[in-house]
Every structure is written in C-alpha cells, then in structure tokens.
Design an enzyme around this catalytic site. Structure first.
Site, PDB file in Angstrom:
ATOM      1  N   HIS A  48      18.553  14.389  35.456  1.00 44.39           N
ATOM      2  CA  HIS A  48      19.515  14.262  34.592  1.00 44.39           C
ATOM      3  C   HIS A  48      20.625  14.923  35.005  1.00 44.39           C
ATOM      4  O   HIS A  48      21.880  14.317  34.830  1.00 44.39           O
ATOM      5  CB  HIS A  48      19.042  15.217  33.059  1.00 44.39           C
ATOM      6  CG  HIS A  48      20.065  15.771  32.248  1.00 44.39           C
ATOM      7  ND1 HIS A  48      20.627  14.471  31.289  1.00 44.39           N
ATOM      8  CD2 HIS A  48      20.607  16.746  31.717  1.00 44.39           C
ATOM      9  CE1 HIS A  48      21.606  15.088  30.765  1.00 44.39           C
ATOM     10  NE2 HIS A  48      21.526  16.517  31.070  1.00 44.39           N
ATOM     11  N   HIS A  72      25.067  22.297  35.112  1.00 42.11           N
ATOM     12  CA  HIS A  72      25.373  22.532  33.549  1.00 42.11           C
ATOM     13  C   HIS A  72      24.030  23.211  32.899  1.00 42.11           C
ATOM     14  O   HIS A  72      23.916  23.890  31.705  1.00 42.11           O
ATOM     15  CB  HIS A  72      25.789  21.369  33.148  1.00 42.11           C
ATOM     16  CG  HIS A  72      24.999  20.560  32.671  1.00 42.11           C
ATOM     17  ND1 HIS A  72      24.694  19.373  33.559  1.00 42.11           N
ATOM     18  CD2 HIS A  72      24.405  19.960  31.407  1.00 42.11           C
ATOM     19  CE1 HIS A  72      23.919  18.417  32.900  1.00 42.11           C
ATOM     20  NE2 HIS A  72      23.740  18.952  31.714  1.00 42.11           N
ATOM     21  N   GLU A  76      20.582  27.510  31.176  1.00 44.27           N
ATOM     22  CA  GLU A  76      19.918  27.509  29.876  1.00 44.27           C
ATOM     23  C   GLU A  76      18.292  27.195  30.281  1.00 44.27           C
ATOM     24  O   GLU A  76      17.659  27.443  29.369  1.00 44.27           O
ATOM     25  CB  GLU A  76      20.589  26.291  28.917  1.00 44.27           C
ATOM     26  CG  GLU A  76      19.898  25.969  27.951  1.00 44.27           C
ATOM     27  CD  GLU A  76      20.585  24.764  27.032  1.00 44.27           C
ATOM     28  OE1 GLU A  76      19.849  24.572  26.043  1.00 44.27           O
ATOM     29  OE2 GLU A  76      21.327  24.118  27.578  1.00 44.27           O
ATOM     30  N   ASP A  77      18.114  26.426  31.385  1.00 41.91           N
ATOM     31  CA  ASP A  77      16.649  26.054  31.212  1.00 41.91           C
ATOM     32  C   ASP A  77      16.094  26.354  32.580  1.00 41.91           C
ATOM     33  O   ASP A  77      14.784  26.143  32.816  1.00 41.91           O
ATOM     34  CB  ASP A  77      16.621  24.582  31.490  1.00 41.91           C
ATOM     35  CG  ASP A  77      17.144  24.003  29.992  1.00 41.91           C
ATOM     36  OD1 ASP A  77      16.710  24.405  29.187  1.00 41.91           O
ATOM     37  OD2 ASP A  77      17.834  22.865  30.089  1.00 41.91           O
ATOM     38  N   ASP A 139      26.955  14.584  29.644  1.00 40.09           N
ATOM     39  CA  ASP A 139      25.790  15.166  29.250  1.00 40.09           C
ATOM     40  C   ASP A 139      24.962  14.444  28.042  1.00 40.09           C
ATOM     41  O   ASP A 139      23.901  14.169  27.953  1.00 40.09           O
ATOM     42  CB  ASP A 139      25.868  16.887  29.193  1.00 40.09           C
ATOM     43  CG  ASP A 139      24.706  17.335  28.605  1.00 40.09           C
ATOM     44  OD1 ASP A 139      23.479  17.240  29.230  1.00 40.09           O
ATOM     45  OD2 ASP A 139      24.672  17.976  27.596  1.00 40.09           O
ATOM     46  N   ASP A 260      36.422 -10.722  11.570  1.00 39.01           N
ATOM     47  CA  ASP A 260      36.950 -10.564  13.070  1.00 39.01           C
ATOM     48  C   ASP A 260      36.047  -9.851  13.752  1.00 39.01           C
ATOM     49  O   ASP A 260      36.061  -8.498  14.252  1.00 39.01           O
ATOM     50  CB  ASP A 260      38.264  -9.579  12.764  1.00 39.01           C
ATOM     51  CG  ASP A 260      37.857  -8.459  11.910  1.00 39.01           C
ATOM     52  OD1 ASP A 260      36.907  -8.413  11.101  1.00 39.01           O
ATOM     53  OD2 ASP A 260      38.967  -7.517  11.661  1.00 39.01           O
TER      54      ASP A 260
END
Length: 696
Positions: A48, A72, A76-77, A139, A260
C-alpha cells in the site's frame, strides 16, 4: 507493485538530483517495519505505501513527498515513532509523516469525534505544507481502489461516505479532478450499488448502439476548428456514472432525460486560441444560454481555468465542450500537485484562501459536530461569484448571503456587519446573492453577530465565526456573574484574598487565568466549598456537607443555554422548577424564562425561542399565589402557619381587595419546585380559613 529500483528510476527521470540512497532507505524501512502485516486483500501491507508513493511519482513530486508516502503508515501501524523517522530521514520528512498520521490517542472516542480529531490534525498540518494533503489524497485513493476487499459492509460504507463527504471535495478544491472523479465513482459504487449498476449498464447499451458516436463528434469538432486555421486536440468521453446520477437527482429526471451525457475537451496552443475556438463553435452550432462559463478570465478558487459551453449538436443532441490550453489542462487535472512540480517549497503559492478559511474554522469550532459540519460546508462545490465595490472577486457557495460575503472578505468585517447594499440597493442580510452581484458591507461601531444569522448563512467560515462570537459573549456574561459570586465566597474565607491567593488557587484547580475560575463559578462547575478549599485549604473542615450558604440560598440553573448564561425568570408567569419552560431572547437583552403556557409568549413571535429545562441546582424560585380569606379574626395567622409548616418563605404579601366577608391577597413565596407549590395550594384549599387559592 513497484519494485525498489523501478520507483527510484521513476523519480530520477524527472528529478536527476534526487537522493537515491534516501529513497532506497525509505523503501527498505517500510518493508521491514510493516513486515508480515497483511491487507484485507491478502497482499503484504507494505504494498500500500509503495503504491501511494507510485501515485506521487506520477505527479512528479519531490523526493521528500515520495519518502513521506513510503513511510506514512509506519507510525500508526508499526512500532516506529516520529523520533525514529526524524533520526533516519530528517525533520522535514518527520513533520510531513506526522501530518498524515492519525492520532493514536483518539481510538476510544466516538466515531464522529474520532473523525473530527483526525480532520482537525490533518487540516492544521495541511496548512503548514500542502504536500500533507497530496499524500493523504493518494492514500485515500488507493484505499478506495481496494475497498471491496473489506468484509464488513458497515466499514465499507463508512469509508465510502467519508470519502464522498471530505476527501473527494478536498481533491476538487485543490484542483485534482482526476482523483476527485475516481474517488466519487468508487464511493458511489459502494453507497448506491443499484444506481451504479443501472447507470453503468445503460452507458454500455448506448456505447454499443451509437456506433462510435463520441469519436465521430470529436472528429467533427476538430475538422470544424481546423477549417478555421486552429490546430487543436479534441478528446471525447462519457460522463462517469456518479456525475450522471447527480444530474438525475438534482433535476429530478430519468436517465433518458439527461441530455448532456457526452463531454469534449478542446486543447489549444494558446489562451487566444481558446477564445477563437469558442467563437467558431458558437457560430457553427447553437449554444445553450446560461451554460457558458469563462473560468479563464475568472479562475476557480483552486486555480482551475477553462472555457465551458454547451452546444446543440445535430438531432437536438446536447454536448458539453471545455476549451483550454495544454498547461491549463495539466493544472486542471492535477491542480496544486501539478503546480508543485514546478514551484517546490513555495508555501505561499499552495496556501490558497479557502485553506486559510478552513484553519479559521478549526480554531472556531466548539466540538466534533461543529467541526465536521463547518468543514463540509467549506469544501463543497457549486460556487457563485460576487464582487466588492472596488472589483475584488470572491467565490461563495450557491445560496450565500451578504453575511457570508462579509466573512469571506475578512472575519473582522463579518463581525462588524450591520447591513448591506447589493448592486447599490439596501437589501436584507438574508438575501441570497446571484452571480456577478456587487456587495457593499455596512459596518457598525458596536455591532456584533446575531444568533439569528445562523438561520440563513451557508458558509462554514461564517457559521463558525458567529457561533464563536456568541459563545465568547455568553462566556463573558457568565464570568461576570462568577465575579460577583466569587466576592461572596471570598468574604466567608478566614483570610484576606489577594492576587497571590488567587494565583495559587488557579494552580490547585489546574486553571490558567482568573477568567477561567470566574466562568467555572458562574457556570456552577465549582461548588462554594471547592473554591474555598482552593483559596484556603482546610477552611471548610468544620462545615456540614449539606450546610446552606446564607448568601447563596437561591440558586437557579437552566439547561438549554450556554452553561450559566445570564437569564431572568419572567415576572408575568413566575415559572418554578417543574414547569415546562421556554426562553425568549431579544437583541441586547437577557434571556427571559417563561412557563410554556404564559400568555405573554404571544408577543414574542419575532424573537429567538429557546427550548429550556430546569437544571439540578434549582431552588428558591418564587411562586405567586392569589388567596382569598374569610374576613374574621385569626384567618391571616392560619394562612401564615400553612406557609411555615410547608417551609415556604413568604417574600411579599399584598392586600388587593376587601369585600366583606372576604379579603384577597397576592402572595410571593419561595418554593423548591412545582410539587412544593402544589402542596402549599392543596393545604390552603383544605383550610377552613381559605375561601379560594389559585396560582397566579
């Protein structure tokens, strides 16, 4: 997934001076940190961030942005920290990664508060460096591409709704239309699967039936312009399903009535050729009035520039045509990201006006609900253009009023607004503006925003500023009440209270300013005992827990107002705790609290009505009674005894009528609540001394 050498080579093709070693270190770092983590698709998790970095290379962004994209999710992970990132990759990358990283402390918050805190942190980081937004959008785009792998439908729906409400509009506001369109299409497929499937099938049917009609119209437009001596590129496409569904919803029409569906882009060599091409198309085919927009002379807030027109093609077919130069086209599709490739590190260039407005909204919003509401209002599309008398242009949402315009010009102007002229005529502040209006704001020296403005303003910036101003005013009122109560409390403390004692008390109460203490007292957030202990520890040791404070016997609190805001109980109906109540607020006046059945409420139809209820700390309300006694010795004393037996303090007694054999009185008595007042009335009516007793 891009291999390590492929990613580095892509960066080096447009940035030969990029630090190859740093890029390699970041690639290896994210692979090592994410290790054996898996995504919902079963792919290694590190695929990812690598794909996000690939999206950034497609936009030819600088190496710091590429490295940020690779890292990034590590904070966090994984076990990595911002300090680790700074140690390995420098302070700039650490700052960018921190801006994209979600707050780990907010996982226990309710969903809306968690989303609001994420958004608050993200917007503040984005205001420092627009590259935070670019990485975040990439992301989100990659997450949307793999959304279908998530098993829980409610989680897919939440992510899709957040994408549609926040990230797709943000992509539009920075001009990244390619990202916006793909996000909308993927979110639409999840949120409205039946509509998505139906429209997609209808488009496939049209495609199979028209025999290459899109290509044929594109070729005809190109030939027409070539005959006029213009060298152009023409691209034709069908509008994507979400765009078609939006038109169907807004116009309340069926798929067949959306005329349209096809759109064409004419790419020219110069700005002059854009206008020449427009003239040729308008003289060859009839254009539809009201559908022409010149975003070249008047660009959108995000820098988008193009000419838009709609033509009546053969067989009454409507087609949309956009005309722009090659440079405009690149900028229009990728917005600030495309511009960043040419003007890196130019913070001022990326710090567009709407972004500054968002930061004001972050500062002004009181809670999670307000922040999400105001931000969504600030980033949605559908704009109009209005001018100041000196010709300065401002873009606003459709339905915007003069108040919205004033706050768009400057927050201080909005706060001082008392009136407005639209095209030279005095008009009500709630009047919606039209495209091209010239708006002159009239200021007042002692003006202040009115709560009623919230009923018609449409911009998040205006709404946030109005609410903040009203809160500040109410806080000042509460603090003023608190100052008076503080003097009463300080008088009961066995010591002289000076500035030093107050400073120490603030430290004990973990407060910063004296105003915070006064507000807490006025808003009943601190008890007398707590304040006294903070001033002089141990001074309340001899007091009973339920001891009444002589100077504070009468305490009334009302729910539904900003805590402790100044109010009065209406003297026309004298409401007591237990009555259903409403508040009436007029400009410059204290809130008047009425019983719901008060006849005086009929005179307040043009004021703000507030839905109120009694707070827990309510005692000492005054009830008014009309009592008629038999005119004989001892009846007055018997009535007084009834009040005494029911522990009700009579504050006034007025004889209103003497009509033998009866005497009438108006009585005001302090009661605890409606039940207390009802018991007194029942006791009076049961007495042989009383002919009649009613609440007035």
């Amino acid at each position: 997934m891009l291999r390590q050498y492929e990613l580095v080579e892509k960066v080096k093709t447009y940035d030969p001076d990029a630090d190859e070693a740093a890029l390699n270190r970041a690639y290896v770092y994210t692979v090592q940190k994410h290790g054996t983590q898996k995504r919902a698709s079963g792919d290694p998790y590190f695929s990812h961030p690598i794909e996000v970095a690939g999206l950034m290379t497609d936009l030819q962004l600088d190496q710091e942005t590429i490295i940020t994209a690779l890292l990034h999710d590590t904070v966090e992970d994984t076990l990595a920290t911002i300090d680790d990132i700074e140690q390995h990759f420098g302070p700039e990358v650490a700052r960018l990664v921190d801006g994209v990283t979600k707050l780990s402390k907010i996982e226990a918050m309710p969903e809306n508060e968690r989303a609001a805190e994420n958004l608050r942190k993200f917007l503040l980081a984005m205001s420092e460096d627009i590259r935070v937004l670019l990485v975040k959008l990439a992301d989100r785009l990659h997450n949307m591409r793999t959304l279908h792998f998530i098993k829980k439908p409610e989680k897919r729906q939440r992510i899709a709704r957040e994408t549609m409400d926040i990230y797709a509009p943000l992509a539009e506001r920075v001009g990244m239309y390619e990202y916006m369109r793909e996000m909308q299409a993927l979110a639409f497929r999840e949120l409205e699967p039946e509509a998505y499937t139906t429209i997609t099938k209808r488009l496939e049917q049209l495609r199979s039936q028209d025999g290459g009609q899109v290509d044929a119209i594109a070729l005809r437009i190109k030939q027409c312009l070539a005959e006029a001596g213009l060298k152009v590129e023409v691209m034709g496409r069908e509008k994507h399903p979400y765009s078609i569904w939006l038109k169907m919803s807004e116009r309340h029409v069926s798929f067949e009535q959306v005329t349209d569906i096809m759109a064409f882009r004419v790419i020219t060599d110069s700005e002059t050729d854009c206008y020449r091409a427009l003239g040729v198309l308008h003289t060859t085919w009839q254009f539809l009035p009201g559908r022409f927009k010149d975003y070249i002379s008047t660009p959108k807030t995000n820098g988008y520039r193009s000419l838009h027109t709609s033509l009546m093609y053969e067989n009454s077919m409507r087609v949309e045509v956009q005309i722009r130069t090659r440079e405009m086209h690149r900028r229009n599709e990728f917005g600030l990201a495309a511009h960043w490739a040419y003007k890196q590190h130019d913070k001022a260039d990326g710090q567009v006006g709407w972004l500054r407005d968002l930061i004001e909204i972050v500062d002004a919003s009181h809670d999670a609900e307000e922040l999400l509401e105001h931000t969504r209002m600030a980033i949605y599309q559908d704009r109009i253009f209005a001018f100041t008398p000196k010709g300065a242009l401002f873009q606003l949402p459709k339905g915007a009023t003069s108040v919205d315009f004033a706050f768009a010009v400057h927050t201080d102007l909005g706060l001082a607004t008392v009136g407005a002229k639209i095209n030279g005529r005095h008009m009500p502040l709630r009047t919606p503006l039209d495209n091209g209006d010239v708006v002159e704001i009239i200021k007042g020296t002692n003006a202040e925003p009115q709560l009623s403005w919230l009923g018609f303003v449409v911009t998040g910036k205006a709404r946030a500023a109005i609410r903040r101003s009203v809160r500040m005013k109410e806080r000042a009122e509460v603090a003023s009440i608190g100052e008076k109560l503080f003097d009463e409390i300080a008088a009961r403390v066995p010591a002289r209270i000076g500035k030093k004692a107050i400073k120490v008390a603030l430290e004990r109460l973990e407060m910063e300013e004296p105003e915070d203490l006064m507000f807490a007292i006025g808003a009943a957030k601190l008890s007398d005992r707590e304040v006294m202990e903070a001033l002089v520890p141990g001074c309340t040791a001899d007091l009973e827990e339920d001891e009444e404070w002589p100077s504070r016997e009468r305490v009334i609190s009302i729910r539904g107002l900003t805590p402790g805001v100044a109010f009065e109980l209406a003297t026309c109906c004298h409401p007591v705790p237990g009555d259903r109540i409403v508040g009436i607020r007029r400009k410059g006046e204290t809130v008047l609290v009425h019983a719901i059945d008060c006849l005086e409420l009929a005179n307040g139809v043009d004021t703000d009505w507030l839905d109120l209820s009694w707070g827990k700390r309510s005692q000492g309300a005054v009830g008014r009674l009309g009592v008629t006694l038999y005119d004989r010795p001892g009846t007055l004393a018997e009535m007084a005894g009834i009040f005494a037996q029911n522990k009700a303090n009579v504050t006034s007694l007025l004889q209103t009528q003497l009509d033998h054999p009866f005497t009438s009185y108006e009585i005001a008595a302090e009661v605890q609540d409606l039940a207390h007042l009802t018991r007194i009335l029942s006791a009076l009516r049961a007495s042989d001394a009383v002919a009649q007793a009613e609440r007035m």
